[in-house]
Design an enzyme around this catalytic site. Structure first.
Site, PDB file in Angstrom:
ATOM      1  N   CYS A 340       0.924  -0.925  -0.195  1.00 46.82           N
ATOM      2  CA  CYS A 340      -0.097  -0.159   0.325  1.00 46.82           C
ATOM      3  C   CYS A 340       0.697   0.909   0.007  1.00 46.82           C
ATOM      4  O   CYS A 340       0.595   2.170   0.518  1.00 46.82           O
ATOM      5  CB  CYS A 340      -1.143  -0.498   1.463  1.00 46.82           C
ATOM      6  SG  CYS A 340      -2.288  -1.061   1.419  1.00 46.82           S
ATOM      7  N   ASP A 341       2.244   1.177  -0.618  1.00 50.34           N
ATOM      8  CA  ASP A 341       3.240   2.349  -0.379  1.00 50.34           C
ATOM      9  C   ASP A 341       3.103   2.560  -1.423  1.00 50.34           C
ATOM     10  O   ASP A 341       3.015   1.783  -2.125  1.00 50.34           O
ATOM     11  CB  ASP A 341       4.205   1.738   0.154  1.00 50.34           C
ATOM     12  CG  ASP A 341       5.270   3.388   1.147  1.00 50.34           C
ATOM     13  OD1 ASP A 341       5.781   3.952  -0.306  1.00 50.34           O
ATOM     14  OD2 ASP A 341       6.044   3.444   2.079  1.00 50.34           O
TER      15      ASP A 341
END
Length: 392
Positions: A340-341
């Site tokens: 999710c980065d």
């Protein structure tokens, strides 16, 4: 060392691509991401490097892949070592390597680690500042102290920036201090990782020759010149063969350091182990965003592919389905990892041509990933397991 002229203006010879092993059965393929490393290819590369650089002592850069099977194979083949920490020293000793064959190349070391290295028999250390030299003088007296000089890094896929090395004029002062402190001395440099220019070693070799005159003016001589790493592996864009790089290095040495050449060493890492590895990753999603096709994978920046940051290292990528190459019409695709980065995007500026039929469950094979992958993988960012390694 031969001083015969070499025609480096001739077309660069392509690096021979790695022939990957057949993809394993589907039940094994499901356990992605994984990088498979063939130690026979590591030994093949060691032999190729020895042919390209005759008379140069090869110190494997352990940080490239410190896995025990790799270290044991190289130890049996009589390789030497470039180590960066006490942990790497211990790993090499456990694998059968000798401390006398190690060079402690990190220019920022704990005093206690210097003392440990010296106690177990390491006698080569690199430094680039007065403070580091003081630690060597206190904790490794009489050792071989190699001052590291800066290089431009031009032509490198993964430049080393300004963190290491010092300008030649500063190096000259440090060299004199080291001589006065009772050290044998040398000069070290690194032209940047995945170097695309076979002539990149010319200027730093010339600088080493100038520093040699400084040492001689103070009653000493260079015991060694460390040519560093930078020799490339086969990637997306063709590079010259190792033979062409070796010819360029030998020509620079003959021109600036001959005929009385000091001992030469080099620190190959990527060139030694990268081509032995194939990283296999599963396609999780294929979607369109702002007119671009995005392919999301279960491997990314945090699971072994950190060298895609800045897109400096561009691997050769192959699409497969059920173990067979996926053919047909292609179109560009942005590649991204699973976390999710927002940093976890591999290639945007250099999109890859991938089959239009690509779908979730297919695999991508990233070639030449035997170096700087598993060791760069996080311990579990976002809950994703570290990159797994399998050795043959």
């Amino acid at each position: 060392m031969s001083a015969q002229p070499v025609d480096l203006a001739s077309p660069l010879l392509p690096v021979q691509p790695v022939t990957s092993r057949p993809v394993a059965a589907p039940q094994v393929l499901s356990q992605t991401p994984v990088v498979r490393v063939d130690t026979a290819i590591v030994l093949r590369q060691l032999a190729a490097l020895r042919r390209a650089l005759p008379g140069v002592q090869l110190h494997y850069a352990v940080k490239a892949n410190p896995a025990r099977p790799v270290l044991r194979a190289l130890a049996r083949a009589g390789c030497r070592w470039d180590v960066a920490s006490r942990g790497e020293i211990e790993a090499v000793l456990r694998a059968g390597g000798a401390a006398a064959d190690m060079s402690y190349g990190n220019t920022v070391k704990r005093a206690a680690d210097i003392a440990y290295a010296h106690e177990v028999g390491v006698r080569r250390f690199t430094f680039d500042s007065p403070g580091e030299l003081a630690k060597l003088t206190e904790h490794a007296p009489g050792s071989l102290a190699m001052v590291r000089i800066t290089t431009s890094g031009q032509g490198a896929g993964w430049a080393l920036g300004g963190k290491f090395g010092c300008p030649p004029d500063v190096a000259a002062d440090l060299l004199v201090q080291a001589i006065r402190s009772g050290h044998r001395v040398g000069v070290a440099f690194h032209v940047g990782s995945q170097q695309s220019d076979p002539l990149a070693w010319t200027e730093p070799v010339a600088a080493a020759a100038r520093l040699r005159e400084v040492a001689r003016a103070h009653g000493a001589d260079l015991a060694v010149v460390d040519l560093g790493g930078g020799l490339p592996a086969a990637m997306r864009e063709p590079t010259a063969s190792l033979a062409v790089y070796g010819a360029g290095i030998r020509q620079a040495v003959a021109r600036f350091l001959g005929p009385d050449v000091p001992e030469l060493m080099a620190e190959p890492g990527r060139a030694m182990v990268a081509e032995a590895g194939v990283l296999e990753t599963e396609v999780l999603l294929v979607s369109e965003r702002a007119g671009l096709r995005w392919v999301y994978l279960d491997a990314g920046v945090f699971t072994g592919l950190v060298e895609t940051v800045g897109e400096g290292i561009r691997y050769r990528v192959e699409a497969v389905r059920d173990g067979a190459p996926l053919a047909g019409r292609t179109q560009p695709a942005v590649l991204a990892g699973p976390t999710c980065d927002s940093l976890d995007v591999l290639y945007v500026e250099h999109p890859y041509q991938l089959p239009t039929s690509l779908q979730p469950g297919d695999r991508l094979l990233f070639h030449s990933t035997g170096a700087y992958t598993a060791t760069y993988s996080t311990v579990g960012f976002n809950g994703f397991a570290p990159l797994r390694e399998v050795f043959t």
